[in-house]
Design a protein around this motif. Structure first.
Motif, mmCIF file in Angstrom:
data_model
loop_
_atom_site.group_PDB
_atom_site.id
_atom_site.type_symbol
_atom_site.label_atom_id
_atom_site.label_comp_id
_atom_site.label_asym_id
_atom_site.label_seq_id
_atom_site.Cartn_x
_atom_site.Cartn_y
_atom_site.Cartn_z
ATOM 1 N N VAL A 21 35.741 21.139 8.787
ATOM 2 C CA VAL A 21 35.058 19.865 9.065
ATOM 3 C C VAL A 21 33.396 20.140 8.766
ATOM 4 C CG1 VAL A 21 33.704 18.785 11.250
ATOM 5 C CG2 VAL A 21 36.282 19.574 11.218
ATOM 6 N N PRO A 22 32.820 21.254 8.605
ATOM 7 C CA PRO A 22 31.606 21.476 8.355
ATOM 8 C C PRO A 22 31.432 20.970 6.756
ATOM 9 C CG PRO A 22 31.939 23.322 9.771
ATOM 10 C CD PRO A 22 33.288 22.370 9.386
ATOM 11 N N VAL A 23 32.490 21.485 6.122
ATOM 12 C CA VAL A 23 32.498 21.217 4.727
ATOM 13 C C VAL A 23 32.369 19.693 4.457
ATOM 14 C CG1 VAL A 23 33.622 21.549 2.406
ATOM 15 C CG2 VAL A 23 33.585 23.470 4.389
ATOM 16 N N PHE A 24 33.242 19.027 5.098
ATOM 17 C CA PHE A 24 33.179 17.545 5.019
ATOM 18 C C PHE A 24 31.937 17.083 5.538
ATOM 19 C CE2 PHE A 24 34.109 13.409 6.974
ATOM 20 C CZ PHE A 24 34.729 12.774 5.988
ATOM 21 N N ILE A 25 31.319 17.428 6.296
ATOM 22 C CA ILE A 25 29.989 16.864 6.772
ATOM 23 C C ILE A 25 28.995 17.319 5.637
ATOM 24 C CG2 ILE A 25 27.920 17.180 8.384
ATOM 25 C CD1 ILE A 25 30.177 17.555 10.445
ATOM 26 N N ALA A 26 29.088 18.252 5.380
ATOM 27 C CA ALA A 26 27.876 18.760 4.125
ATOM 28 C C ALA A 26 28.031 17.855 2.883
ATOM 29 C CB ALA A 26 28.108 20.258 3.825
ATOM 30 N N VAL A 27 29.006 17.488 2.364
ATOM 31 C CA VAL A 27 29.452 16.866 1.166
ATOM 32 C C VAL A 27 29.456 15.142 1.367
ATOM 33 C CG1 VAL A 27 30.601 18.775 0.039
ATOM 34 C CG2 VAL A 27 31.986 16.997 1.097
ATOM 35 N N THR A 28 29.427 14.680 2.580
ATOM 36 C CA THR A 28 29.346 13.461 2.899
ATOM 37 C C THR A 28 27.938 12.899 3.364
ATOM 38 O OG1 THR A 28 30.858 13.487 4.736
ATOM 39 C CG2 THR A 28 31.931 13.269 2.693
ATOM 40 N N PRO A 29 26.731 13.300 3.334
ATOM 41 C CA PRO A 29 25.843 12.705 3.915
ATOM 42 C C PRO A 29 25.370 11.312 3.091
ATOM 43 C CG PRO A 29 25.195 14.388 2.541
ATOM 44 C CD PRO A 29 26.667 14.417 2.537
ATOM 45 N N GLY A 30 25.764 11.164 2.179
ATOM 46 C CA GLY A 30 25.353 9.731 1.324
ATOM 47 C C GLY A 30 26.397 8.772 1.496
ATOM 48 N N TYR A 31 27.295 8.877 2.531
ATOM 49 C CA TYR A 31 28.340 7.880 2.735
ATOM 50 C C TYR A 31 28.345 7.251 3.888
ATOM 51 C CZ TYR A 31 30.653 10.199 -1.374
ATOM 52 O OH TYR A 31 30.770 10.760 -2.691
ATOM 53 N N ASP A 32 28.765 5.944 3.863
ATOM 54 C CA ASP A 32 28.790 5.263 5.447
ATOM 55 C C ASP A 32 30.055 5.686 6.107
ATOM 56 O OD1 ASP A 32 30.840 3.812 4.070
ATOM 57 O OD2 ASP A 32 29.480 2.232 3.669
ATOM 58 N N ALA A 33 30.210 5.024 7.149
ATOM 59 C CA ALA A 33 31.372 5.506 7.911
ATOM 60 C C ALA A 33 32.833 5.059 7.342
ATOM 61 C CB ALA A 33 31.271 4.712 9.408
ATOM 62 N N ARG A 34 32.886 4.112 6.507
ATOM 63 C CA ARG A 34 33.955 3.632 5.969
ATOM 64 C C ARG A 34 34.306 4.492 4.761
ATOM 65 N NH1 ARG A 34 34.986 -2.449 2.966
ATOM 66 N NH2 ARG A 34 37.272 -2.062 2.431
#
Length: 202
Positions: A21-34
């Motif tokens: 989960v933290p890895v996912f959050i760390a690498v997706t800050p520039g993406y929207d919810a979709r």
């Protein structure tokens, strides 16, 4: 008949759904919810294909290439350590976020599918828990089912990560990324040392 609970716990430990989960959050800050949902689905789907591949032919390939399992463990640990360093010392750059936002597949494959979800430990587990000499076809199918159930847990947690991100914000995600980088570095070091211990027999 395999021990379903023990097998589930084993795969849960090596795949580490919570740690993804933290890895996912760390690498997706520039993406929207979709975009985040798409990446989560792709990452888990790719991870499932990778692990099933190792179940089917991992043992055959390693044996044919005369690669001992500890050597595979060492190389996987090194790759994981390099990724951990990028989490600790990497800087968040707007242009990099823009580039990532244009390529969902790249982010889903690395670093989410490999090495975060289908990491060296998970690949090794897929091979070791389905050894042809120890387990029959029915037992191997049971193991695959348990493995896929753990990946389902990963998917649920990743889909909920957007809500978590709304609470902690980018600053919180940055802190978690660096803390998890330290944890991943320790895990990578342990994996490498275990591989060295197994290879040299000490």
């Amino acid at each position: 008949m395999i021990d379903l609970v023990a097998t589930f716990i084993y795969f849960f430990a090596v795949i580490d759904p919570i740690g993804s989960v933290p890895v996912f959050i760390a690498v997706t800050p520039g993406y929207d919810a979709r975009g985040k949902r798409r990446i989560a689905l792709m990452a888990v789907g790719i991870s499932a294909l990778i692990l099933i591949f190792f179940v089917l032919v991992g043992e055959i390939i390693l044996t044919a290439m005369q690669i001992p399992l500890p050597a595979f463990q060492i190389s996987g640990g090194i790759v994981l350590f390099l990724f951990a360093l990028s989490m600790i010392f990497g800087e968040s750059k707007p242009e990099e976020e823009t580039r990532l936002a244009a390529d969902h597949t790249e982010t889903a494959i690395f670093p989410l599918a490999v090495p975060s979800i289908a990491g060296p430990g998970a690949m090794l587990a897929a091979v070791l828990m389905t050894e042809n000499a120890r387990f029959g076809l029915w037992e191997q199918l049971q193991t695959v089912g348990v493995m896929l159930s753990v990946l389902l847990v990963v998917l649920v947690l990743l889909l909920a990560a957007s809500g978590i991100h709304k609470i902690i914000g980018n600053a919180g995600a940055s802190v978690i990324s660096r803390v998890m980088g330290m944890v991943l570095a320790a895990v990578a070091t342990t994996t490498t040392l275990d591989g060295l211990r197994g290879y040299f027999g000490f």
